[in-house]
Design a protein around this motif. Structure first.
Motif, short mmCIF file in Angstrom:
data_model
loop_
_atom_site.label_atom_id
_atom_site.label_comp_id
_atom_site.label_asym_id
_atom_site.label_seq_id
_atom_site.Cartn_x
_atom_site.Cartn_y
_atom_site.Cartn_z
N UNK A 257 0.84 -1.21 0.00
CA UNK A 257 0.00 0.00 0.00
C UNK A 257 0.87 1.25 0.00
N UNK A 258 1.93 1.23 0.80
CA UNK A 258 2.84 2.39 0.86
C UNK A 258 3.45 2.67 -0.51
N UNK A 259 3.88 1.62 -1.20
CA UNK A 259 4.50 1.80 -2.51
C UNK A 259 3.49 2.34 -3.51
N UNK A 260 2.25 1.83 -3.48
CA UNK A 260 1.21 2.34 -4.38
C UNK A 260 0.94 3.81 -4.14
N UNK A 261 0.78 4.19 -2.88
CA UNK A 261 0.44 5.58 -2.57
C UNK A 261 1.60 6.52 -2.85
N UNK A 262 2.83 6.05 -2.60
CA UNK A 262 4.00 6.86 -2.93
C UNK A 262 4.06 7.08 -4.44
N UNK A 263 3.79 6.03 -5.21
CA UNK A 263 3.76 6.17 -6.67
C UNK A 263 2.64 7.10 -7.11
N UNK A 264 1.50 7.06 -6.41
CA UNK A 264 0.40 7.97 -6.74
C UNK A 264 0.82 9.41 -6.52
N UNK A 265 1.58 9.67 -5.44
CA UNK A 265 2.10 11.01 -5.21
C UNK A 265 3.09 11.42 -6.28
N UNK A 266 4.01 10.51 -6.65
CA UNK A 266 4.93 10.79 -7.74
C UNK A 266 4.17 11.08 -9.03
N UNK A 267 3.10 10.31 -9.26
CA UNK A 267 2.31 10.49 -10.47
C UNK A 267 1.65 11.86 -10.52
N UNK A 268 1.19 12.36 -9.37
CA UNK A 268 0.59 13.68 -9.36
C UNK A 268 1.62 14.76 -9.64
N UNK A 269 2.83 14.58 -9.11
CA UNK A 269 3.90 15.54 -9.42
C UNK A 269 4.20 15.53 -10.92
N UNK A 270 4.26 14.33 -11.51
CA UNK A 270 4.53 14.22 -12.94
C UNK A 270 3.40 14.82 -13.77
N UNK A 271 2.15 14.59 -13.33
CA UNK A 271 1.01 15.12 -14.07
C UNK A 271 1.01 16.65 -14.07
N UNK A 272 1.26 17.24 -12.91
CA UNK A 272 1.31 18.69 -12.82
C UNK A 272 2.47 19.25 -13.62
N UNK A 273 3.60 18.55 -13.58
CA UNK A 273 4.77 18.97 -14.35
C UNK A 273 4.47 18.95 -15.85
N UNK A 274 3.63 17.98 -16.28
CA UNK A 274 3.29 17.84 -17.71
C UNK A 274 2.14 18.76 -18.11
N UNK A 275 1.60 19.53 -17.15
CA UNK A 275 0.57 20.48 -17.47
C UNK A 275 -0.85 19.95 -17.42
N UNK A 276 -1.08 18.89 -16.68
CA UNK A 276 -2.44 18.34 -16.58
C UNK A 276 -3.38 19.34 -15.92
N UNK A 277 -4.48 19.63 -16.58
CA UNK A 277 -5.47 20.54 -16.02
C UNK A 277 -6.51 19.81 -15.20
N UNK A 278 -7.38 20.58 -14.55
CA UNK A 278 -8.43 20.01 -13.71
C UNK A 278 -9.40 19.13 -14.49
N UNK A 279 -9.82 19.50 -15.73
CA UNK A 279 -10.76 18.63 -16.44
C UNK A 279 -10.22 17.21 -16.65
N UNK A 280 -8.97 17.09 -17.06
CA UNK A 280 -8.37 15.76 -17.26
C UNK A 280 -8.21 15.04 -15.92
N UNK A 281 -7.85 15.80 -14.89
CA UNK A 281 -7.75 15.21 -13.56
C UNK A 281 -9.08 14.60 -13.13
N UNK A 282 -10.18 15.35 -13.31
CA UNK A 282 -11.48 14.86 -12.86
C UNK A 282 -11.94 13.65 -13.66
N UNK A 283 -11.57 13.57 -14.94
CA UNK A 283 -11.95 12.38 -15.72
C UNK A 283 -11.27 11.14 -15.16
N UNK A 284 -9.98 11.24 -14.85
CA UNK A 284 -9.27 10.09 -14.28
C UNK A 284 -9.79 9.80 -12.88
N UNK A 285 -10.05 10.84 -12.12
CA UNK A 285 -10.58 10.69 -10.77
C UNK A 285 -11.91 9.95 -10.78
N UNK A 286 -12.77 10.26 -11.75
CA UNK A 286 -14.07 9.59 -11.85
C UNK A 286 -13.90 8.10 -12.15
#
Length: 241
Positions: free
Chosen positions: A57-86
């Motif tokens: 679980x720790x590894x998954x959540x740590x990767x999820x945090x890394x993934x959010x950093x990468x997404x923001x770095x790549x310019x992911x906006x809120x609309x794309x975030x909400x689609x994946x979140x859904x």
């Protein structure tokens, strides 16, 4: 991530390694549930299994945090975030329904996907804190050890994490303390992308390419592997009479 952004192969491979570990863990759990693992194991008490679960679980959540950093770095906006979140939210609902059928007395009301649904939003909002994410994550990790109250022991409130006793459920990943792991993943991702981007964006060896592919399809693998395992074991038992 933005379609034109870089591919984070090393992050995908790390997530893929977590997937493999989780699949093997669940295979052992299912074999034990169907009486095919000898000697029988106690996955709820034995440290050999409980510590593995914590690490996965720790590894998954740590990767999820890394993934959010990468997404923001790549310019992911809120609309794309909400689609994946859904998508994650829908999968969390399916997990609850499936677990209620399989384990009616210990069904999953707030497991790892449910936790990720809530924590993704909180992590996204916390991203501007940057350097403050490290002490904030530490505080979140410590808080459940310092504060507990019986009001948080019901199924409607235990998702917060300030429980006095662990609920009877097959999976329990409350916001506290697990949000701290995702915050640290976000902080680590921001630091790496500013100072050592190749550690996340660099190519992986050919032998690790299958892990990177698994990492890109982590949610699909998460949702499909248990129905496949359980269906196969139920068919095996039926054939054996």
């Amino acid at each position: 991530m933005a379609g034109t952004g870089p591919r984070f192969d090393r992050l995908d491979a790390l997530r893929g390694a977590a997937i493999v570990w989780m699949v093997l863990f669940h295979l052992c759990f299912d074999l034990n549930t169907f009486g095919l693992l000898q000697p029988r194991q106690n996955f709820y008490v034995d440290p050999f299994w409980t510590w593995q679960r914590t690490c996965i679980v720790s590894l998954f959540l740590f990767c999820a945090g890394l993934g959010q950093a990468a997404a923001l770095h790549a310019g992911q906006g809120w609309p794309r975030f909400w689609r994946r979140w859904a998508q994650v939210l829908g999968c969390a609902v399916l997990v609850s329904i499936g677990s209620a059928w399989m384990f009616p007395r210990s069904w999953i009301s707030f497991g790892v996907l449910h936790g990720i649904v809530v924590m993704l939003v909180l992590v996204r909002l916390a991203a501007p804190l940057r350097g403050w994410l490290w002490p904030l994550g530490a505080l979140v990790l410590l808080l459940p050890h310092l504060v507990q109250h019986a009001v948080f022991d019901s199924r409607w409130t235990n998702w917060v994490g300030l429980v006095t006793r662990k609920p009877v459920t097959e999976d329990f990943v409350p916001v506290l303390p697990w949000l701290g792991v995702m915050l640290w993943g976000l902080a680590a991702g921001q630091w790496l992308l500013e100072r050592r981007p190749a550690l996340l964006q660099g190519a992986v060896p050919a032998a690790a390419q299958p892990l990177a592919l698994l990492g890109r399809w982590s949610l699909s693998v998460y949702m499909l592997h248990q129905p496949v395992f359980i269906g196969t074991l139920m068919a095996w038992q039926a054939l054996r009479g």
